[in-house]
Design a protein around this motif. Structure first.
Motif, PDB file in Angstrom:
ATOM      1  N   LYS A  65      -3.218   2.020   6.584  1.00  0.00           N
ATOM      2  CA  LYS A  65      -2.397   1.078   7.569  1.00  0.00           C
ATOM      3  C   LYS A  65      -2.920  -0.020   7.661  1.00  0.00           C
ATOM      4  N   GLN A  66      -1.962  -1.112   7.461  1.00  0.00           N
ATOM      5  CA  GLN A  66      -2.559  -2.641   7.400  1.00  0.00           C
ATOM      6  C   GLN A  66      -1.862  -3.233   8.995  1.00  0.00           C
ATOM      7  N   TYR A  67      -0.853  -2.345   9.074  1.00  0.00           N
ATOM      8  CA  TYR A  67      -0.056  -3.060  10.510  1.00  0.00           C
ATOM      9  C   TYR A  67       0.081  -1.633  11.031  1.00  0.00           C
ATOM     10  N   TYR A  68      -0.024  -1.898  12.561  1.00  0.00           N
ATOM     11  CA  TYR A  68       0.423  -0.442  13.366  1.00  0.00           C
ATOM     12  C   TYR A  68       0.916  -1.199  14.878  1.00  0.00           C
ATOM     13  N   GLY A 183       8.815  -2.672   8.059  1.00  0.00           N
ATOM     14  CA  GLY A 183       7.629  -1.716   7.953  1.00  0.00           C
ATOM     15  C   GLY A 183       6.690  -1.781   6.432  1.00  0.00           C
ATOM     16  N   ALA A 184       7.344  -2.582   5.614  1.00  0.00           N
ATOM     17  CA  ALA A 184       6.481  -2.507   4.331  1.00  0.00           C
ATOM     18  C   ALA A 184       5.305  -3.886   4.559  1.00  0.00           C
ATOM     19  N   LYS A 185       4.349  -3.768   3.820  1.00  0.00           N
ATOM     20  CA  LYS A 185       3.539  -4.914   4.083  1.00  0.00           C
ATOM     21  C   LYS A 185       4.128  -6.109   3.374  1.00  0.00           C
ATOM     22  N   LYS A 186       3.957  -7.261   4.299  1.00  0.00           N
ATOM     23  CA  LYS A 186       4.476  -8.448   4.053  1.00  0.00           C
ATOM     24  C   LYS A 186       3.328  -9.604   3.665  1.00  0.00           C
ATOM     25  N   TYR A 187       2.879  -9.444   2.551  1.00  0.00           N
ATOM     26  CA  TYR A 187       1.893 -10.425   2.284  1.00  0.00           C
ATOM     27  C   TYR A 187       1.945 -10.746   0.745  1.00  0.00           C
ATOM     28  N   ALA A 188       1.564 -11.890   0.295  1.00  0.00           N
ATOM     29  CA  ALA A 188       1.407 -12.412  -0.888  1.00  0.00           C
ATOM     30  C   ALA A 188       0.582 -13.469  -1.072  1.00  0.00           C
TER      31      ALA A 188
END
Length: 548
Positions: A65-68, A183-188
Protein backbone atom coordinates in the motif's frame (compact mmCIF):
# COMPACT_ATOMS: atom_id res chain seq x y z
CA UNK A 1 32.94 33.44 -12.66
CA UNK A 2 29.60 31.82 -13.37
CA UNK A 3 26.70 33.63 -11.83
CA UNK A 4 24.52 31.63 -9.49
CA UNK A 5 21.30 33.12 -8.29
CA UNK A 6 18.85 31.81 -5.73
CA UNK A 7 15.43 33.32 -5.33
CA UNK A 8 13.61 31.90 -2.34
CA UNK A 9 9.87 32.02 -2.56
CA UNK A 10 7.17 30.66 -0.38
CA UNK A 11 3.65 30.87 -1.60
CA UNK A 12 0.60 29.37 0.03
CA UNK A 13 -2.71 29.52 -1.81
CA UNK A 14 -5.67 27.98 -0.03
CA UNK A 15 -9.35 27.60 -0.62
CA UNK A 16 -10.04 28.68 2.97
CA UNK A 17 -8.50 31.36 5.12
CA UNK A 18 -8.04 29.44 8.39
CA UNK A 19 -4.71 27.83 7.53
CA UNK A 20 -1.39 29.04 8.82
CA UNK A 21 1.97 27.74 7.70
CA UNK A 22 4.90 26.82 9.87
CA UNK A 23 7.51 26.26 7.17
CA UNK A 24 9.16 28.27 4.45
CA UNK A 25 10.24 25.50 2.12
CA UNK A 26 9.04 22.11 0.92
CA UNK A 27 11.47 19.36 0.07
CA UNK A 28 11.62 15.62 0.39
CA UNK A 29 13.34 14.58 3.58
CA UNK A 30 12.08 17.62 5.48
CA UNK A 31 9.55 17.59 8.28
CA UNK A 32 6.89 19.99 7.03
CA UNK A 33 3.39 20.61 8.23
CA UNK A 34 0.48 23.00 8.06
CA UNK A 35 -2.23 22.58 10.67
CA UNK A 36 -5.40 24.58 11.02
CA UNK A 37 -5.56 27.04 13.90
CA UNK A 38 -9.15 25.90 14.39
CA UNK A 39 -8.47 23.51 17.28
CA UNK A 40 -10.59 21.08 19.24
CA UNK A 41 -10.12 20.40 22.94
CA UNK A 42 -8.22 17.42 24.35
CA UNK A 43 -10.38 14.29 24.68
CA UNK A 44 -13.13 15.83 22.58
CA UNK A 45 -14.95 13.51 20.18
CA UNK A 46 -13.10 14.95 17.18
CA UNK A 47 -9.74 14.60 18.91
CA UNK A 48 -10.44 10.99 19.92
CA UNK A 49 -11.50 10.24 16.35
CA UNK A 50 -8.24 11.74 15.07
CA UNK A 51 -6.30 9.39 17.36
CA UNK A 52 -8.32 6.43 16.10
CA UNK A 53 -7.78 7.54 12.52
CA UNK A 54 -4.01 7.77 12.97
CA UNK A 55 -4.02 4.26 14.44
CA UNK A 56 -5.93 2.95 11.39
CA UNK A 57 -3.50 4.64 9.01
CA UNK A 58 -0.49 3.17 10.78
CA UNK A 59 -1.92 -0.36 10.87
CA UNK A 60 -2.79 -0.23 7.17
CA UNK A 61 0.66 0.90 6.02
CA UNK A 62 1.59 -2.67 5.18
CA UNK A 63 2.12 -4.90 2.17
CA UNK A 64 2.29 -2.84 -1.03
CA UNK A 65 0.00 0.00 0.00
CA UNK A 66 1.46 3.29 -1.14
CA UNK A 67 -1.82 5.12 -0.55
CA UNK A 68 -4.71 4.52 1.85
CA UNK A 69 -7.69 6.56 3.02
CA UNK A 70 -10.35 5.94 5.64
CA UNK A 71 -13.08 7.62 7.65
CA UNK A 72 -13.74 7.56 11.40
CA UNK A 73 -17.14 8.79 12.57
CA UNK A 74 -19.47 8.76 15.53
CA UNK A 75 -22.97 7.37 15.24
CA UNK A 76 -24.77 10.40 16.66
CA UNK A 77 -22.19 13.09 15.94
CA UNK A 78 -21.66 13.43 12.18
CA UNK A 79 -19.93 16.76 12.74
CA UNK A 80 -17.20 14.85 14.56
CA UNK A 81 -16.40 12.60 11.57
CA UNK A 82 -12.73 12.67 10.53
CA UNK A 83 -11.38 11.84 7.07
CA UNK A 84 -7.78 10.84 6.60
CA UNK A 85 -5.17 9.36 4.26
CA UNK A 86 -1.48 8.59 3.91
CA UNK A 87 0.62 8.79 0.76
CA UNK A 88 4.19 7.55 0.36
CA UNK A 89 6.38 8.90 -2.40
CA UNK A 90 6.23 6.52 -5.31
CA UNK A 91 9.89 5.51 -5.22
CA UNK A 92 9.76 4.35 -1.60
CA UNK A 93 10.08 0.58 -0.94
CA UNK A 94 7.03 -0.89 0.90
CA UNK A 95 9.10 -1.64 4.02
CA UNK A 96 10.20 1.98 4.28
CA UNK A 97 6.69 3.27 3.52
CA UNK A 98 5.15 1.43 6.47
CA UNK A 99 7.99 2.60 8.70
CA UNK A 100 7.55 6.22 7.60
CA UNK A 101 3.78 6.20 8.25
CA UNK A 102 4.24 4.53 11.66
CA UNK A 103 6.81 7.15 12.69
CA UNK A 104 4.69 10.01 11.36
CA UNK A 105 1.49 8.98 13.17
CA UNK A 106 3.45 8.55 16.39
CA UNK A 107 5.09 11.97 16.06
CA UNK A 108 1.80 13.73 15.30
CA UNK A 109 0.64 12.84 18.79
CA UNK A 110 3.88 14.12 20.30
CA UNK A 111 5.38 17.58 20.51
CA UNK A 112 7.03 17.23 17.10
CA UNK A 113 3.98 18.85 15.48
CA UNK A 114 2.51 21.30 18.02
CA UNK A 115 -1.31 21.17 18.21
CA UNK A 116 -1.65 19.09 15.02
CA UNK A 117 -3.48 16.30 16.82
CA UNK A 118 -5.99 18.92 18.04
CA UNK A 119 -6.42 20.43 14.59
CA UNK A 120 -9.53 19.92 12.48
CA UNK A 121 -7.52 20.15 9.27
CA UNK A 122 -3.88 19.15 8.87
CA UNK A 123 -1.27 18.10 6.32
CA UNK A 124 2.01 16.65 7.55
CA UNK A 125 4.98 15.73 5.36
CA UNK A 126 7.23 13.41 7.34
CA UNK A 127 10.29 12.74 5.19
CA UNK A 128 9.14 10.32 2.49
CA UNK A 129 5.42 10.19 3.30
CA UNK A 130 2.47 12.52 3.80
CA UNK A 131 -0.48 12.27 6.19
CA UNK A 132 -3.58 14.39 5.86
CA UNK A 133 -6.81 14.54 7.85
CA UNK A 134 -9.81 16.86 8.11
CA UNK A 135 -13.32 17.08 9.54
CA UNK A 136 -14.50 17.66 5.97
CA UNK A 137 -14.24 15.07 3.19
CA UNK A 138 -11.49 15.80 0.69
CA UNK A 139 -11.32 12.42 -1.06
CA UNK A 140 -11.27 12.44 -4.90
CA UNK A 141 -11.06 16.23 -4.88
CA UNK A 142 -8.27 18.35 -6.33
CA UNK A 143 -6.84 20.73 -3.75
CA UNK A 144 -4.78 23.41 -5.45
CA UNK A 145 -3.12 24.78 -2.30
CA UNK A 146 0.60 24.72 -3.07
CA UNK A 147 4.08 25.36 -1.78
CA UNK A 148 6.88 26.68 -3.91
CA UNK A 149 10.43 26.03 -2.80
CA UNK A 150 13.16 27.70 -4.84
CA UNK A 151 14.20 29.00 -8.22
CA UNK A 152 17.76 28.37 -9.31
CA UNK A 153 19.24 29.98 -12.40
CA UNK A 154 22.73 29.39 -13.66
CA UNK A 155 24.56 30.30 -16.83
CA UNK A 156 26.08 26.83 -16.62
CA UNK A 157 23.25 25.84 -18.98
CA UNK A 158 22.08 27.05 -22.33
CA UNK A 159 18.70 28.34 -21.17
CA UNK A 160 16.99 27.81 -24.53
CA UNK A 161 18.13 24.19 -24.68
CA UNK A 162 17.23 23.68 -21.02
CA UNK A 163 13.67 25.00 -21.47
CA UNK A 164 13.14 22.85 -24.56
CA UNK A 165 14.22 19.67 -22.77
CA UNK A 166 12.28 20.62 -19.63
CA UNK A 167 9.03 21.36 -21.45
CA UNK A 168 9.06 18.04 -23.29
CA UNK A 169 10.16 15.90 -20.34
CA UNK A 170 7.88 17.39 -17.72
CA UNK A 171 4.89 16.97 -20.04
CA UNK A 172 5.77 13.30 -20.56
CA UNK A 173 6.22 12.57 -16.87
CA UNK A 174 2.91 14.27 -16.01
CA UNK A 175 1.11 12.20 -18.65
CA UNK A 176 2.61 8.98 -17.34
CA UNK A 177 1.71 9.74 -13.71
CA UNK A 178 -1.89 10.66 -14.58
CA UNK A 179 -2.52 7.81 -17.00
CA UNK A 180 -3.78 5.22 -14.52
CA UNK A 181 -7.16 4.37 -13.04
CA UNK A 182 -8.55 5.54 -9.71
CA UNK A 183 -6.91 3.62 -6.88
CA UNK A 184 -3.77 2.82 -8.85
CA UNK A 185 -0.34 4.24 -8.11
CA UNK A 186 -0.02 7.60 -9.85
CA UNK A 187 3.73 8.12 -9.93
CA UNK A 188 6.31 8.52 -12.69
CA UNK A 189 9.92 9.59 -13.18
CA UNK A 190 11.85 10.44 -16.30
CA UNK A 191 15.44 11.40 -17.09
CA UNK A 192 16.57 13.36 -20.14
CA UNK A 193 20.09 14.28 -21.22
CA UNK A 194 20.85 17.96 -21.71
CA UNK A 195 22.87 18.35 -24.89
CA UNK A 196 26.40 19.64 -24.76
CA UNK A 197 27.82 17.65 -21.86
CA UNK A 198 27.24 15.09 -19.14
CA UNK A 199 24.28 16.81 -17.48
CA UNK A 200 20.78 15.37 -17.18
CA UNK A 201 17.35 16.58 -16.16
CA UNK A 202 15.51 14.44 -13.59
CA UNK A 203 11.71 14.77 -13.32
CA UNK A 204 9.21 13.26 -10.88
CA UNK A 205 5.40 13.56 -10.76
CA UNK A 206 2.83 12.11 -8.37
CA UNK A 207 -0.87 12.39 -7.50
CA UNK A 208 -2.94 10.89 -4.72
CA UNK A 209 -4.44 7.63 -5.89
CA UNK A 210 -8.05 8.76 -5.34
CA UNK A 211 -7.89 11.24 -8.22
CA UNK A 212 -9.18 10.42 -11.69
CA UNK A 213 -6.67 10.64 -14.57
CA UNK A 214 -8.25 13.93 -15.63
CA UNK A 215 -8.09 15.45 -12.15
CA UNK A 216 -4.51 14.26 -11.64
CA UNK A 217 -3.43 15.92 -14.89
CA UNK A 218 -5.37 19.06 -13.94
CA UNK A 219 -3.51 19.24 -10.62
CA UNK A 220 -0.11 18.68 -12.27
CA UNK A 221 -0.89 21.25 -14.96
CA UNK A 222 -1.55 23.84 -12.24
CA UNK A 223 1.76 22.98 -10.56
CA UNK A 224 3.67 23.28 -13.83
CA UNK A 225 1.98 26.61 -14.58
CA UNK A 226 2.90 27.96 -11.15
CA UNK A 227 6.52 26.99 -11.73
CA UNK A 228 6.58 28.70 -15.10
CA UNK A 229 4.89 31.82 -13.73
CA UNK A 230 7.07 32.41 -10.70
CA UNK A 231 10.43 31.04 -11.83
CA UNK A 232 10.33 31.00 -15.62
CA UNK A 233 10.12 27.23 -15.54
CA UNK A 234 13.22 26.82 -13.40
CA UNK A 235 11.49 26.26 -10.06
CA UNK A 236 11.32 22.98 -8.18
CA UNK A 237 9.61 21.43 -6.34
CA UNK A 238 5.95 22.42 -6.42
CA UNK A 239 3.80 20.43 -4.02
CA UNK A 240 0.06 20.65 -3.47
CA UNK A 241 -2.17 18.64 -1.16
CA UNK A 242 -3.23 16.51 -4.13
CA UNK A 243 -0.11 16.25 -6.28
CA UNK A 244 3.53 17.18 -6.58
CA UNK A 245 5.98 17.73 -9.38
CA UNK A 246 9.71 18.15 -9.11
CA UNK A 247 12.65 18.47 -11.46
CA UNK A 248 16.33 19.04 -10.89
CA UNK A 249 19.77 18.34 -12.31
CA UNK A 250 20.70 15.51 -9.94
CA UNK A 251 19.01 12.14 -9.17
CA UNK A 252 16.92 13.02 -6.10
CA UNK A 253 14.57 10.02 -6.38
CA UNK A 254 15.37 6.35 -5.79
CA UNK A 255 16.05 4.43 -9.02
CA UNK A 256 13.79 1.56 -7.90
CA UNK A 257 11.34 0.59 -5.16
CA UNK A 258 13.48 -2.49 -4.60
CA UNK A 259 16.03 -2.43 -1.83
CA UNK A 260 19.58 -1.56 -2.79
CA UNK A 261 21.40 -4.29 -4.74
CA UNK A 262 23.92 -6.34 -2.77
CA UNK A 263 26.64 -6.32 -5.41
CA UNK A 264 29.98 -4.72 -4.71
CA UNK A 265 30.96 -1.65 -6.71
CA UNK A 266 34.03 -2.38 -8.79
CA UNK A 267 36.43 0.40 -9.59
CA UNK A 268 39.55 1.15 -11.52
CA UNK A 269 39.49 4.79 -10.51
CA UNK A 270 42.92 6.38 -10.56
CA UNK A 271 43.15 8.50 -7.44
CA UNK A 272 45.81 10.95 -6.34
CA UNK A 273 44.55 10.94 -2.77
CA UNK A 274 47.64 9.25 -1.40
CA UNK A 275 49.14 10.14 1.94
CA UNK A 276 51.55 12.54 0.22
CA UNK A 277 50.64 16.02 -1.03
CA UNK A 278 50.29 15.11 -4.71
CA UNK A 279 50.00 17.89 -7.26
CA UNK A 280 46.64 18.02 -9.05
CA UNK A 281 46.45 21.07 -11.31
CA UNK A 282 47.03 24.79 -11.61
CA UNK A 283 45.60 27.72 -13.52
CA UNK A 284 47.47 30.89 -14.48
CA UNK A 285 45.73 34.00 -15.77
CA UNK A 286 45.71 33.74 -19.58
CA UNK A 287 44.34 37.21 -20.31
CA UNK A 288 47.11 39.42 -21.69
CA UNK A 289 46.12 42.23 -19.32
CA UNK A 290 46.83 39.85 -16.40
CA UNK A 291 50.41 39.15 -17.49
CA UNK A 292 53.03 41.55 -16.14
CA UNK A 293 56.76 42.28 -16.16
CA UNK A 294 56.40 44.98 -13.52
CA UNK A 295 59.28 44.42 -11.15
CA UNK A 296 57.50 45.99 -8.19
CA UNK A 297 54.52 43.65 -8.52
CA UNK A 298 56.70 40.58 -9.05
CA UNK A 299 58.80 41.51 -6.02
CA UNK A 300 55.67 41.86 -3.90
CA UNK A 301 54.42 38.53 -5.24
CA UNK A 302 57.66 36.87 -4.17
CA UNK A 303 57.26 38.38 -0.70
CA UNK A 304 53.65 37.21 -0.56
CA UNK A 305 54.51 33.60 -1.40
CA UNK A 306 57.34 33.64 1.11
CA UNK A 307 54.93 34.93 3.77
CA UNK A 308 52.33 32.26 2.97
CA UNK A 309 54.91 29.48 3.09
CA UNK A 310 55.89 30.47 6.61
CA UNK A 311 52.44 31.26 8.02
CA UNK A 312 51.58 27.62 8.69
CA UNK A 313 53.70 27.86 11.83
CA UNK A 314 51.44 30.59 13.24
CA UNK A 315 48.03 29.22 12.25
CA UNK A 316 46.26 26.26 13.77
CA UNK A 317 43.45 26.34 11.25
CA UNK A 318 45.34 25.30 8.13
CA UNK A 319 44.28 28.60 6.55
CA UNK A 320 46.04 31.91 6.09
CA UNK A 321 45.46 35.02 3.98
CA UNK A 322 47.64 38.06 3.59
CA UNK A 323 48.19 41.14 1.43
CA UNK A 324 51.44 42.81 0.40
CA UNK A 325 50.79 46.47 -0.25
CA UNK A 326 52.60 48.21 -3.09
CA UNK A 327 53.56 51.85 -3.43
CA UNK A 328 51.07 51.93 -6.27
CA UNK A 329 47.69 50.12 -6.07
CA UNK A 330 48.61 48.14 -9.18
CA UNK A 331 51.55 46.60 -7.30
CA UNK A 332 49.44 45.24 -4.43
CA UNK A 333 48.89 41.48 -4.32
CA UNK A 334 46.77 39.32 -1.99
CA UNK A 335 46.95 35.58 -1.42
CA UNK A 336 45.75 32.69 0.70
CA UNK A 337 46.24 29.00 1.27
CA UNK A 338 43.92 26.39 2.74
CA UNK A 339 44.86 22.90 3.85
CA UNK A 340 42.39 20.06 4.20
CA UNK A 341 40.51 20.54 7.46
CA UNK A 342 41.90 17.59 9.38
CA UNK A 343 45.46 17.79 8.04
CA UNK A 344 48.42 17.72 10.42
CA UNK A 345 50.76 20.69 10.64
CA UNK A 346 53.64 18.84 9.00
CA UNK A 347 51.65 17.75 5.95
CA UNK A 348 50.10 21.20 5.65
CA UNK A 349 53.60 22.68 5.72
CA UNK A 350 54.88 20.29 3.11
CA UNK A 351 51.94 20.99 0.81
CA UNK A 352 52.16 24.79 1.10
CA UNK A 353 55.91 24.78 0.48
CA UNK A 354 55.44 22.66 -2.62
CA UNK A 355 52.60 24.87 -3.81
CA UNK A 356 54.47 28.17 -3.43
CA UNK A 357 57.51 26.84 -5.28
CA UNK A 358 55.55 25.24 -8.10
CA UNK A 359 53.20 28.18 -8.68
CA UNK A 360 56.26 30.45 -8.92
CA UNK A 361 57.68 28.34 -11.72
CA UNK A 362 54.40 27.66 -13.52
CA UNK A 363 53.01 31.21 -13.38
CA UNK A 364 56.09 33.47 -13.16
CA UNK A 365 54.44 36.61 -14.56
CA UNK A 366 50.72 36.14 -13.77
CA UNK A 367 48.80 38.69 -11.76
CA UNK A 368 46.55 35.92 -10.47
CA UNK A 369 46.86 32.15 -10.25
CA UNK A 370 45.68 29.10 -8.32
CA UNK A 371 47.24 25.72 -7.67
CA UNK A 372 45.61 22.59 -6.22
CA UNK A 373 47.18 19.69 -4.39
CA UNK A 374 45.22 16.85 -2.85
CA UNK A 375 46.07 18.29 0.58
CA UNK A 376 45.86 22.04 -0.04
CA UNK A 377 45.14 24.90 -2.41
CA UNK A 378 46.99 28.18 -2.80
CA UNK A 379 46.00 31.23 -4.82
CA UNK A 380 46.84 34.90 -5.26
CA UNK A 381 45.43 37.89 -7.15
CA UNK A 382 46.05 41.56 -7.74
CA UNK A 383 42.35 42.11 -6.97
CA UNK A 384 41.84 41.61 -3.24
CA UNK A 385 38.05 41.98 -3.42
CA UNK A 386 37.76 38.98 -5.75
CA UNK A 387 39.83 36.76 -3.48
CA UNK A 388 39.14 37.50 0.19
CA UNK A 389 35.74 36.52 1.66
CA UNK A 390 34.27 36.20 -1.83
CA UNK A 391 32.77 33.14 -3.51
CA UNK A 392 34.71 32.18 -6.62
CA UNK A 393 33.73 28.98 -8.44
CA UNK A 394 35.88 29.19 -11.57
CA UNK A 395 38.12 27.71 -12.71
CA UNK A 396 37.67 24.16 -11.43
CA UNK A 397 39.70 20.97 -11.32
CA UNK A 398 37.69 17.79 -11.86
CA UNK A 399 38.52 14.11 -11.67
CA UNK A 400 35.90 11.38 -12.19
CA UNK A 401 35.52 7.91 -13.59
CA UNK A 402 32.95 8.42 -16.37
CA UNK A 403 30.99 6.03 -18.55
CA UNK A 404 28.93 7.71 -21.27
CA UNK A 405 25.72 5.73 -21.15
CA UNK A 406 22.02 6.53 -21.27
CA UNK A 407 21.14 3.21 -19.62
CA UNK A 408 23.11 2.77 -16.37
CA UNK A 409 22.88 -0.58 -14.60
CA UNK A 410 21.01 -0.93 -11.31
CA UNK A 411 24.15 -0.84 -9.17
CA UNK A 412 25.36 2.34 -10.88
CA UNK A 413 21.97 4.01 -10.44
CA UNK A 414 21.84 3.17 -6.73
CA UNK A 415 25.30 4.41 -5.83
CA UNK A 416 24.69 7.62 -7.80
CA UNK A 417 21.42 8.20 -5.94
CA UNK A 418 23.14 7.43 -2.61
CA UNK A 419 25.79 10.03 -3.40
CA UNK A 420 23.17 12.57 -4.45
CA UNK A 421 21.34 12.21 -1.12
CA UNK A 422 24.51 12.09 1.01
CA UNK A 423 26.51 15.06 -0.29
CA UNK A 424 23.89 17.70 0.67
CA UNK A 425 23.99 16.33 4.22
CA UNK A 426 27.67 17.27 4.46
CA UNK A 427 26.58 20.91 4.43
CA UNK A 428 24.69 20.33 7.67
CA UNK A 429 27.78 18.70 9.14
CA UNK A 430 29.83 21.75 8.14
CA UNK A 431 27.49 24.11 9.98
CA UNK A 432 28.01 22.18 13.23
CA UNK A 433 31.70 21.37 12.75
CA UNK A 434 34.38 22.56 15.15
CA UNK A 435 36.57 23.15 12.08
CA UNK A 436 35.22 26.17 10.20
CA UNK A 437 33.61 25.29 6.87
CA UNK A 438 34.82 21.68 6.90
CA UNK A 439 32.82 18.46 7.13
CA UNK A 440 32.84 14.75 6.32
CA UNK A 441 30.14 12.10 6.18
CA UNK A 442 30.15 8.34 5.70
CA UNK A 443 27.32 6.11 4.48
CA UNK A 444 27.14 2.39 3.74
CA UNK A 445 26.75 1.51 0.07
CA UNK A 446 26.44 -2.20 0.84
CA UNK A 447 27.69 -4.73 3.40
CA UNK A 448 31.25 -4.47 2.08
CA UNK A 449 31.68 -0.86 1.01
CA UNK A 450 31.36 2.59 2.53
CA UNK A 451 31.07 5.91 0.73
CA UNK A 452 33.31 8.60 2.22
CA UNK A 453 32.48 12.23 1.43
CA UNK A 454 34.24 15.48 2.27
CA UNK A 455 33.41 19.12 1.63
CA UNK A 456 35.28 22.28 2.55
CA UNK A 457 35.13 26.02 1.91
CA UNK A 458 37.70 28.66 2.71
CA UNK A 459 37.07 29.71 6.34
CA UNK A 460 36.62 33.37 5.40
CA UNK A 461 33.27 32.54 3.75
CA UNK A 462 29.98 32.83 5.62
CA UNK A 463 27.78 29.75 6.03
CA UNK A 464 25.45 30.99 3.28
CA UNK A 465 28.31 31.69 0.86
CA UNK A 466 29.86 28.32 1.64
CA UNK A 467 26.52 26.63 0.96
CA UNK A 468 26.04 28.38 -2.38
CA UNK A 469 29.59 27.48 -3.45
CA UNK A 470 29.03 23.80 -2.65
CA UNK A 471 25.59 23.88 -4.33
CA UNK A 472 27.21 25.12 -7.54
CA UNK A 473 29.60 22.15 -7.53
CA UNK A 474 26.93 19.67 -6.49
CA UNK A 475 24.43 20.65 -9.18
CA UNK A 476 26.54 21.71 -12.14
CA UNK A 477 30.00 20.18 -11.90
CA UNK A 478 29.31 16.51 -11.07
CA UNK A 479 28.31 14.39 -14.13
CA UNK A 480 25.46 12.59 -12.36
CA UNK A 481 24.29 10.80 -15.49
CA UNK A 482 27.55 9.07 -16.19
CA UNK A 483 29.52 8.21 -13.04
CA UNK A 484 31.16 4.81 -13.45
CA UNK A 485 31.99 4.63 -9.74
CA UNK A 486 31.24 6.72 -6.63
CA UNK A 487 34.67 8.33 -6.63
CA UNK A 488 35.85 11.73 -7.70
CA UNK A 489 36.52 15.32 -6.77
CA UNK A 490 35.75 18.86 -7.86
CA UNK A 491 37.94 21.70 -6.59
CA UNK A 492 37.18 25.37 -7.16
CA UNK A 493 38.98 28.44 -5.76
CA UNK A 494 36.54 28.82 -2.84
CA UNK A 495 35.36 25.29 -2.07
CA UNK A 496 35.64 21.66 -3.03
CA UNK A 497 33.91 18.30 -2.76
CA UNK A 498 35.61 14.89 -2.64
CA UNK A 499 34.12 11.40 -2.42
CA UNK A 500 35.38 7.86 -2.69
CA UNK A 501 35.38 4.29 -1.42
CA UNK A 502 38.47 4.65 0.75
CA UNK A 503 38.84 6.66 4.01
CA UNK A 504 41.09 9.28 2.46
CA UNK A 505 40.71 11.72 5.38
CA UNK A 506 41.34 9.47 8.41
CA UNK A 507 44.03 10.00 11.04
CA UNK A 508 45.43 6.50 10.55
CA UNK A 509 46.30 7.30 6.93
CA UNK A 510 48.16 10.43 7.95
CA UNK A 511 50.20 8.69 10.65
CA UNK A 512 51.07 5.94 8.20
CA UNK A 513 52.37 8.58 5.81
CA UNK A 514 55.01 9.62 8.31
CA UNK A 515 56.24 6.07 8.75
CA UNK A 516 56.74 5.44 5.06
CA UNK A 517 59.92 6.42 3.19
CA UNK A 518 59.57 9.80 1.55
CA UNK A 519 58.46 9.52 -2.08
CA UNK A 520 60.28 11.26 -4.90
CA UNK A 521 58.93 14.77 -5.53
CA UNK A 522 55.91 14.99 -7.81
CA UNK A 523 57.87 17.30 -10.08
CA UNK A 524 61.09 19.23 -10.09
CA UNK A 525 59.23 22.15 -8.55
CA UNK A 526 58.01 20.24 -5.49
CA UNK A 527 59.98 20.27 -2.25
CA UNK A 528 60.80 16.75 -0.94
CA UNK A 529 60.06 16.11 2.71
CA UNK A 530 63.79 15.73 3.55
CA UNK A 531 64.27 19.42 2.82
CA UNK A 532 61.70 20.22 5.47
CA UNK A 533 63.49 18.05 8.02
CA UNK A 534 66.85 19.73 7.39
CA UNK A 535 65.38 23.23 7.65
CA UNK A 536 62.87 22.82 10.44
CA UNK A 537 64.20 21.01 13.48
CA UNK A 538 61.02 21.69 15.39
CA UNK A 539 59.01 19.64 12.92
CA UNK A 540 61.28 16.66 13.49
CA UNK A 541 60.31 16.79 17.15
CA UNK A 542 56.66 16.73 16.15
CA UNK A 543 57.33 13.81 13.89
CA UNK A 544 59.02 11.80 16.61
CA UNK A 545 56.03 12.32 18.89
CA UNK A 546 53.76 10.89 16.23
CA UNK A 547 56.01 7.86 15.74
CA UNK A 548 55.95 6.97 19.39
Amino acid sequence: MASFKFVYLFILLTLTNNFVTTIAQFDRGDLNYDCSDNLTTPNSTVQLNVKTLLSYLSSNATANKQYYNTTVGSRNHSESTVYGMFLCWGDLPPQLCSQCVANATKDILSDSYPNCSLSTNARIVHGDCMIRFSNRSFFSTVDSSFYFAACSISDAFDKTNWMSVLSKTIDEVADEAANSTVGAKKYATKEARISGGFQSLYCEAQCTSDLSPQDCRKCLNASIANSQQFCEGLGSPVSTRSCSIRFDVYPFYRPSTALAPTGEVSTNFSTTDSQHPAYLSHNCSSNETMITTDRAFLSNLKSLLSSLSSNFTTTKTGFSKTTVEGKNPSDTVSGLFMCRGNLSTILCQQCVLNATQRISSECPSSKEAIIWYNHCLLRYSNNRSSLISTVDTTPTYQNFSIVNTSNPNQLQSFFTWTMATTLPEVKSVIEDSTIKNYGTKEVKLNDQQTLYTLAQCTPDLSNDDCGSCLDKIFKYEIPWCCLASPEGKVLSPSCYIMFGLSPFYTDDDRVEAYRQPSPPPTSAGDVPIQAIFSCKHRLINQLSKLWY
